[in-house]
Design a protein around this motif. Structure first.
Motif, mmCIF file in Angstrom:
data_model
loop_
_atom_site.group_PDB
_atom_site.id
_atom_site.type_symbol
_atom_site.label_atom_id
_atom_site.label_comp_id
_atom_site.label_asym_id
_atom_site.label_seq_id
_atom_site.Cartn_x
_atom_site.Cartn_y
_atom_site.Cartn_z
ATOM 1 N N PHE A 156 -8.672 -2.941 -10.176
ATOM 2 C CA PHE A 156 -7.767 -2.797 -9.521
ATOM 3 C C PHE A 156 -7.752 -1.675 -8.532
ATOM 4 N N LEU A 157 -7.965 -0.565 -9.139
ATOM 5 C CA LEU A 157 -7.989 0.922 -8.785
ATOM 6 C C LEU A 157 -9.101 1.220 -7.788
ATOM 7 N N CYS A 158 -10.069 0.412 -7.950
ATOM 8 C CA CYS A 158 -11.201 0.479 -6.833
ATOM 9 C C CYS A 158 -10.647 -0.323 -5.548
ATOM 10 N N MET A 159 -10.269 -1.276 -5.706
ATOM 11 C CA MET A 159 -9.888 -2.367 -4.744
ATOM 12 C C MET A 159 -8.574 -1.797 -3.992
ATOM 13 N N ASN A 160 -7.460 -1.141 -4.653
ATOM 14 C CA ASN A 160 -6.432 -1.198 -3.950
ATOM 15 C C ASN A 160 -5.988 0.204 -3.856
ATOM 16 N N THR A 161 -6.546 1.306 -4.274
ATOM 17 C CA THR A 161 -6.369 2.723 -4.018
ATOM 18 C C THR A 161 -7.561 3.402 -3.335
ATOM 19 N N GLU A 162 -7.220 4.608 -2.751
ATOM 20 C CA GLU A 162 -8.281 5.187 -2.163
ATOM 21 C C GLU A 162 -8.806 6.426 -3.144
ATOM 22 N N TYR A 163 -8.652 6.370 -4.335
ATOM 23 C CA TYR A 163 -8.995 7.279 -5.368
ATOM 24 C C TYR A 163 -10.642 7.434 -5.364
ATOM 25 N N ILE A 164 -11.031 8.754 -5.524
ATOM 26 C CA ILE A 164 -12.555 8.629 -5.752
ATOM 27 C C ILE A 164 -12.570 8.283 -7.495
ATOM 28 N N GLU A 178 5.701 -1.235 -8.273
ATOM 29 C CA GLU A 178 7.209 -1.534 -7.237
ATOM 30 C C GLU A 178 8.340 -1.123 -8.220
ATOM 31 N N LYS A 179 8.529 -1.119 -9.400
ATOM 32 C CA LYS A 179 9.592 -0.623 -10.346
ATOM 33 C C LYS A 179 9.813 0.900 -10.055
ATOM 34 N N ILE A 180 8.537 1.595 -10.168
ATOM 35 C CA ILE A 180 8.502 3.116 -10.274
ATOM 36 C C ILE A 180 8.701 3.603 -8.865
ATOM 37 N N TYR A 181 8.160 2.868 -7.875
ATOM 38 C CA TYR A 181 8.424 3.165 -6.512
ATOM 39 C C TYR A 181 9.910 2.972 -5.987
ATOM 40 N N ASN A 182 10.255 1.919 -6.371
ATOM 41 C CA ASN A 182 11.651 1.542 -5.980
ATOM 42 C C ASN A 182 12.681 2.693 -6.596
ATOM 43 N N ALA A 183 12.412 2.916 -7.951
ATOM 44 C CA ALA A 183 13.371 3.964 -8.506
ATOM 45 C C ALA A 183 13.211 5.530 -7.815
ATOM 46 N N GLN A 184 11.906 5.765 -7.071
ATOM 47 C CA GLN A 184 11.864 6.850 -6.331
ATOM 48 C C GLN A 184 12.557 6.803 -5.109
ATOM 49 N N PRO A 197 0.900 -1.191 -0.131
ATOM 50 C CA PRO A 197 -0.093 -0.217 -0.035
ATOM 51 C C PRO A 197 0.887 1.341 -0.021
ATOM 52 N N ALA A 198 2.047 1.170 0.499
ATOM 53 C CA ALA A 198 2.972 2.248 0.417
ATOM 54 C C ALA A 198 3.231 2.811 -0.815
ATOM 55 N N ALA A 199 3.672 1.725 -1.677
ATOM 56 C CA ALA A 199 4.076 1.976 -3.166
ATOM 57 C C ALA A 199 2.905 2.570 -3.968
ATOM 58 N N ILE A 200 1.558 2.231 -3.609
ATOM 59 C CA ILE A 200 0.398 2.843 -4.409
ATOM 60 C C ILE A 200 0.444 4.251 -3.808
ATOM 61 N N ALA A 201 0.535 4.292 -2.553
ATOM 62 C CA ALA A 201 0.217 5.783 -1.965
ATOM 63 C C ALA A 201 1.143 6.747 -2.371
#
Length: 156
Positions: A73-81, A130-136, A35-39
């Motif tokens: 995926f976006l509905c289940m794994n993010t808090e996006y409206i 994860e790839k983008i998150y790890n790069a950041q 969840p940290a990666a998505i956040a």
């Protein structure tokens, strides 16, 4: 045999189907979503990951299924409206997102092939995230190391 032992006789096909169902449940439980990666993902990063939704409005079933998977995926794994999910997946109305979510949930519960396809889709998307998150995460660490190294050189 003791009085407390009970046996159930099951047809081989039913037994095999039960084993397949148990394996399917185990596969579903193995997935790990950070969840940290998505956040930490920015809207631009997410648009890049779901760019395939913007490439075409085709009604070919495979492409439609991918868009449904994306919205689910976006509905289940993010808090996006819903309006943000619309933006990310090239949709014009929030009801489309709700429809995609419901259809995908029903199909995952009903058809093992859809569940397997969704699991593969989810793993691919999570790999990209994860790839983008790890790069950041790694970039600031490297910059700090360079600053520290130059600081140490100046001291010596």
């Amino acid at each position: 045999m003791g009085l407390h032992q009970k046996y159930i006789i099951v047809k081989r096909t039913e037994y095999n189907n039960m084993l397949k169902e148990i394996e399917r449940i185990r596969k579903r439980e193995k997935r790990v979503i950070n969840p940290a990666a998505i956040a930490e993902m920015t809207l631009e990063d997410m648009k890049e990951i779901f760019a395939f939704c913007h490439e075409t409005k085709s009604r070919v079933s495979d492409i439609v299924e991918l868009r449904h998977f994306s919205r689910y995926f976006l509905c289940m794994n993010t808090e996006y409206i819903l309006s943000r999910i619309c933006t990310l997946t090239n949709s014009t109305h929030h009801a489309t997102i709700i429809h995609s979510r419901n259809i995908t949930q029903d199909n995952i519960n009903r058809y093992p092939s859809t569940m397997n396809a969704y699991i593969a889709f989810e793993e691919e998307i999570m790999g990209k995230i994860e790839k983008i998150y790890n790069a950041q995460v790694q970039v600031p660490v490297q910059e700090e190391e360079l600053e520290m190294a130059s600081y140490i050189k100046h001291i010596n």
